[in-house]
Design an enzyme around this catalytic site. Structure first.
Site, PDB file in Angstrom:
ATOM      1  CG  HIS A  43      -1.589   1.266   1.535  1.00  0.00           C
ATOM      2  ND1 HIS A  43      -1.310   2.022   2.662  1.00  0.00           N
ATOM      3  CD2 HIS A  43      -2.538   1.942   0.853  1.00  0.00           C
ATOM      4  CE1 HIS A  43      -2.072   3.098   2.665  1.00  0.00           C
ATOM      5  NE2 HIS A  43      -2.830   3.078   1.579  1.00  0.00           N
ATOM      6  CG  HIS A 122       0.323   8.707   1.611  1.00  0.00           C
ATOM      7  ND1 HIS A 122       0.683   8.096   2.802  1.00  0.00           N
ATOM      8  CD2 HIS A 122      -1.031   8.691   1.584  1.00  0.00           C
ATOM      9  CE1 HIS A 122      -0.404   7.721   3.448  1.00  0.00           C
ATOM     10  NE2 HIS A 122      -1.459   8.072   2.738  1.00  0.00           N
TER      11      HIS A 122
END
Length: 325
Positions: A43, A122
């Site tokens: 992830h 992110h």
């Protein structure tokens, strides 16, 4: 081909060398589509190289509470953003060595950057460019010709049509004949025979016009910060939803909320993840790959090289062997 061992003579798949686990699978699994196998995934795979000097504003892709904190308390909150945005510690080649075969790649173009360089994102941009990381993946694949990776390109923060074209050219140039067309049979036997090693999914309408790009892969995300709540949510989803027809991801990545961060000021996402891995992996061991409703395919996690996550997922394929014997 190699002779098939009787069921009682098969070694546990958990004991396979993880850097070459696909090539070491028993031949009974070579004709099963990859979307019916259990595949370990990473992830937000490239957050190991977040740019600590990045001063760009937090984007809407980041959870609301971090966005609000960043806006009003920027000097104080930046260290927290890095602690909770970092989901992997090891470089991409090490993740692949550890057995990861699905990579969640969230693409972005830095604001006010006049170049066509693309990065990963992110909440914070990475220092490494997309081209650099994809080249590292290709180099690793060159050295492991019977391993196959699923690369999921998504989010595309700040990408214009022109930058999409740049990204597509980079994907084609870097991977070339390794790219598997979306109409191809994706069993290990067929992929090996064709020399295909990369399944590239693309979360954008551009995908429809390109035979080498696969559609967006569904990602089941529980949006929970406690392992027990995450497991309950996935069990509910398994009961209420039919299994997607092709590839799909179950993300056992936990999502922190503002209350958790404020009550654990000295902790990080890694602390949260590592403390819950025993519970999460206990649930993973109970899962089954395959085509039936309730079965899982790709299972993605955080800090994938820091636990027994990868071999636990790979070992689920043993259940397919028991079925075929």
């Amino acid at each position: 081909s190699e002779p098939e061992l009787p069921a009682e003579g098969r070694p546990s798949l958990m004991e396979l060398p993880m850097e070459s686990w696909m090539s070491r699978l028993p031949c009974a699994l070579w004709d099963i589509p990859l979307f019916h196998l259990a595949i370990p995934g990473s992830h937000n795979a490239i957050t190991y190289c977040l740019d600590m000097d990045d001063r760009s504003p937090i984007d809407l892709m980041q959870p609301d509470m971090l966005q609000k904190l960043d806006k009003f308390m920027k000097p104080l909150i930046r260290p927290f953003v890095y602690k909770w945005a970092k989901t992997q510690e090891c470089c991409i080649k090490h993740q692949l060595d550890c057995g990861v075969r699905y990579c969640d790649l969230r693409i972005a173009h830095r604001p006010n950057d006049s170049s066509t360089h693309l990065y990963f994102y992110h909440g914070v941009y990475t220092t490494l460019t997309v081209e650099t990381v994809l080249t590292e993946i290709r180099e690793w694949l060159d050295a492991h010709p019977k391993e196959v990776v699923v690369l999921s390109f998504s989010h595309f923060l700040g990408l214009s049509q022109e930058l999409h074209a740049v990204l597509l050219t980079t994907i084609r140039t870097v991977f070339a004949s390794k790219l598997c067309p979306k109409k191809a049979e994706v069993t290990l036997r067929k992929l090996w025979a064709s020399g295909y090693q990369v399944i590239a999914s693309y979360e954008h309408s551009t995908e429809r016009r390109h035979t080498e790009l696969w559609p967006d892969i569904p990602y089941w995300w529980a949006n929970k910060c406690k392992a027990e709540a995450l497991i309950d949510e996935f069990e509910r989803m398994k009961q209420q939803n039919r299994r997607p027809g092709g590839f799909f991801v179950t993300g056992i990545n936990l999502t922190e909320d503002l209350k958790y961060i404020c009550t654990h000021p000295t902790e990080s996402l890694k602390d949260l993840v590592m403390s819950t891995y025993p519970t999460l992996l206990g649930w993973v061991k109970e899962q089954t790959p395959g085509e039936e409703d309730g079965s899982l395919n790709i299972i993605a996690g955080d800090f994938v090289s820091e636990s027994r996550f990868v071999p636990t997922v790979v070992a689920l394929n043993q259940k397919l062997l028991k079925r075929s014997s």
